[in-house]
Design a protein around this motif. Structure first.
Motif, PDB file in Angstrom:
ATOM      1  N   MET A   1       0.695  -3.098  -8.347  1.00 22.07           N
ATOM      2  CA  MET A   1       2.140  -3.157  -8.083  1.00 22.07           C
ATOM      3  C   MET A   1       2.483  -4.504  -7.439  1.00 22.07           C
ATOM      4  N   ASN A   2       3.382  -5.256  -8.015  1.00 22.66           N
ATOM      5  CA  ASN A   2       3.824  -6.445  -7.309  1.00 22.66           C
ATOM      6  C   ASN A   2       5.229  -6.204  -6.778  1.00 22.66           C
ATOM      7  N   ARG A   3       5.691  -7.174  -5.983  1.00 23.61           N
ATOM      8  CA  ARG A   3       6.979  -6.993  -5.313  1.00 23.61           C
ATOM      9  C   ARG A   3       8.091  -6.703  -6.312  1.00 23.61           C
ATOM     10  N   ASN A   7       9.678  -0.585  -6.516  1.00 19.52           N
ATOM     11  CA  ASN A   7      11.092  -0.334  -6.235  1.00 19.52           C
ATOM     12  C   ASN A   7      11.405  -0.611  -4.771  1.00 19.52           C
ATOM     13  N   VAL A   8      10.479  -1.293  -4.084  1.00 22.80           N
ATOM     14  CA  VAL A   8      10.710  -1.626  -2.680  1.00 22.80           C
ATOM     15  C   VAL A   8      11.447  -2.950  -2.618  1.00 22.80           C
ATOM     16  N   PHE A 176      -3.342  -4.622   3.934  1.00 24.15           N
ATOM     17  CA  PHE A 176      -2.303  -3.738   3.396  1.00 24.15           C
ATOM     18  C   PHE A 176      -1.603  -4.438   2.233  1.00 24.15           C
ATOM     19  N   ASN A 177      -1.152  -5.679   2.473  1.00 22.84           N
ATOM     20  CA  ASN A 177      -0.427  -6.429   1.429  1.00 22.84           C
ATOM     21  C   ASN A 177      -1.307  -6.594   0.183  1.00 22.84           C
ATOM     22  N   HIS A 178      -2.587  -6.860   0.413  1.00 21.57           N
ATOM     23  CA  HIS A 178      -3.508  -7.070  -0.712  1.00 21.57           C
ATOM     24  C   HIS A 178      -3.758  -5.750  -1.455  1.00 21.57           C
ATOM     25  N   ILE A 182       1.556  -6.320  -2.499  1.00 16.70           N
ATOM     26  CA  ILE A 182       2.955  -6.487  -2.098  1.00 16.70           C
ATOM     27  C   ILE A 182       3.019  -7.352  -0.836  1.00 16.70           C
ATOM     28  N   ASP A 183       4.066  -8.152  -0.763  1.00 15.82           N
ATOM     29  CA  ASP A 183       4.221  -9.026   0.411  1.00 15.82           C
ATOM     30  C   ASP A 183       5.147  -8.303   1.389  1.00 15.82           C
ATOM     31  N   PHE A 184       4.604  -7.289   2.061  1.00 19.05           N
ATOM     32  CA  PHE A 184       5.492  -6.436   2.863  1.00 19.05           C
ATOM     33  C   PHE A 184       5.404  -6.692   4.357  1.00 19.05           C
TER      34      PHE A 184
END
Ligand code: AQP
Length: 344
Positions: A1-3, A7-8, A176-178, A182-184
């Motif tokens: 899932m990427n950014r 749906n985030v 987490f991001n990895h 996602i770059d959250f």
């Protein structure tokens, strides 16, 4: 899932400061110079500041319930008396914002056992009998990561002893991001600055000044009165040599270096500059100067703390309203985290 495919929504990180102090005893000069004084300095328009009484962290070692309740409120009084303004900073008590522990569970599942085993503070606090330490003490850094990342905090002012925990917070955010592609979570920046990042015990210049150290003479408490401050500084361990003119002369004199660093931090000068002024003086002369300086800065704070503690209801009100504001930031971030991990 990427950014983009998730749906985030894209997160923009505002400059947000988060830090906390454990109500595991009364506040010390180390907490004041290494943390609170810098919390106050960061209370400016370019930052949103959140400061926390981390009572759940304190619970990782045994706390008498009445003392924990008292210390939590007194710590909040200390924040305010030292200059944190509840209208400019969000002041909270960790246990009143349940999102901290909710996110901590997710991070317990991200962090690795090996990471926790490397934490020097766990080794120090658990001592020889680590099998008997609480599980909370072991996974404390995951809760600390949650405290910070729950607000997408970008800056974390701490003393030097928290450096390793901050690195772990960055590792948890990166993993987490990895893992979720996602770059959250932001990679929070530790702010470990100034000459007071490690104030040492007045009895042993190789040990950190700590609120839970058994000897009260090892520390200056923010509740000490002028006589007590002067007494503790007079009795502080030193050596027979006079003070040198340059900092290099203090390399192997930890107690002397500590007193010079305290003087420097209290007077907002560098230790080098202080030594230009006090080099050549005896310790009895220098201790008198240091006591006067410490009394001038700390007694107004302890007087204000006492006044604030005479109205517990007002402190509770400030913490309650802080919790409401904090939850309005934390709750959507926790919700997004839940969505990312599949709790939709
Ligand atoms: N001696 C110190 N010099 C500089 N900074 C210090 N801090 C603590 N002691 C010193 C900084 O204060 C913040 C809050 O620390 P904490 O209370 O959450 O935990 P701690 O570091 O474990 O502090 P204590 O006083 O030693 O508590 P106990 O005895 O309960 O373990 C942090 O930013 C810390 O760096």
């Amino acid at each position: 899932m990427n950014r983009e495919s998730s749906n985030v929504s894209k997160t923009t990180f505002t400059s947000r400061v988060f830090s906390g102090i454990q109500p595991s005893g009364g506040l010390t000069l180390g907490n004041y110079l290494g943390a609170i004084k810098r919390f106050v300095a960061m209370q400016k328009p370019e930052f949103e500041t959140i400061y926390c009484v981390v009572d759940l962290h304190a619970l990782t070692v045994w706390q008498n319930p009445q003392e924990l309740a008292h210390n939590s409120r007194e710590l909040c009084a200390g924040f305010i008396a030292a200059g944190l303004d509840p209208n400019k900073s969000i002041l909270i008590r960790q246990s009143q914002v349940p999102e901290h522990t909710q996110l901590a569970w997710i991070f317990n599942c991200i962090a690795r056992v090996g990471w926790m085993q490397r934490m020097t503070q766990f080794k120090d606090k658990a001592g020889k009998n680590s099998q008997n330490a609480s599980l909370g003490l072991f996974c404390y850094p995951a809760l600390m990561a949650a405290d910070i990342l729950l607000y997408h905090a970008t800056h974390v002012p701490v003393g030097d002893d928290q450096k390793q925990h901050l690195e772990l917070t960055r590792d948890i955010a990166s993993k987490f991001n990895h893992d979720y592609q996602i770059d959250f979570f932001p990679i929070a920046k530790p702010v470990i600055e100034g000459d007071a990042t490690r104030i040492m015990s007045l009895r042993d210049g190789t040990k950190k000044m700590s609120k839970s150290e058994p000897s009260d003479m090892s520390r200056i408490n923010l509740t000490d009165d002028a006589d007590m401050i002067a007494h503790k500084i007079r009795k502080a361990k030193t050596d027979p040599e006079p003070l040198p003119m340059e900092i290099v002369g203090l390399e192997n004199r930890p107690e002397a270096l500590n007193l010079v660093q305290i003087y420097a931090a209290l007077s907002d000068q560098s230790p080098e500059f202080v030594l230009q002024d006090v080099g050549g003086k005896t310790f009895s002369e220098f201790k008198k100067m240091l006591a006067d300086l410490a009394i001038a800065e700390l007694v107004p704070i302890s007087t204000e703390m006492k006044r604030l503690m005479s109205d517990i209801g007002e402190i509770d009100h400030i913490l309650c309203s802080g919790a409401e504001k904090a939850r309005s930031i934390a709750s959507p971030i926790l919700q997004e985290t839940y969505e990312i991990v599949g709790m939709t």
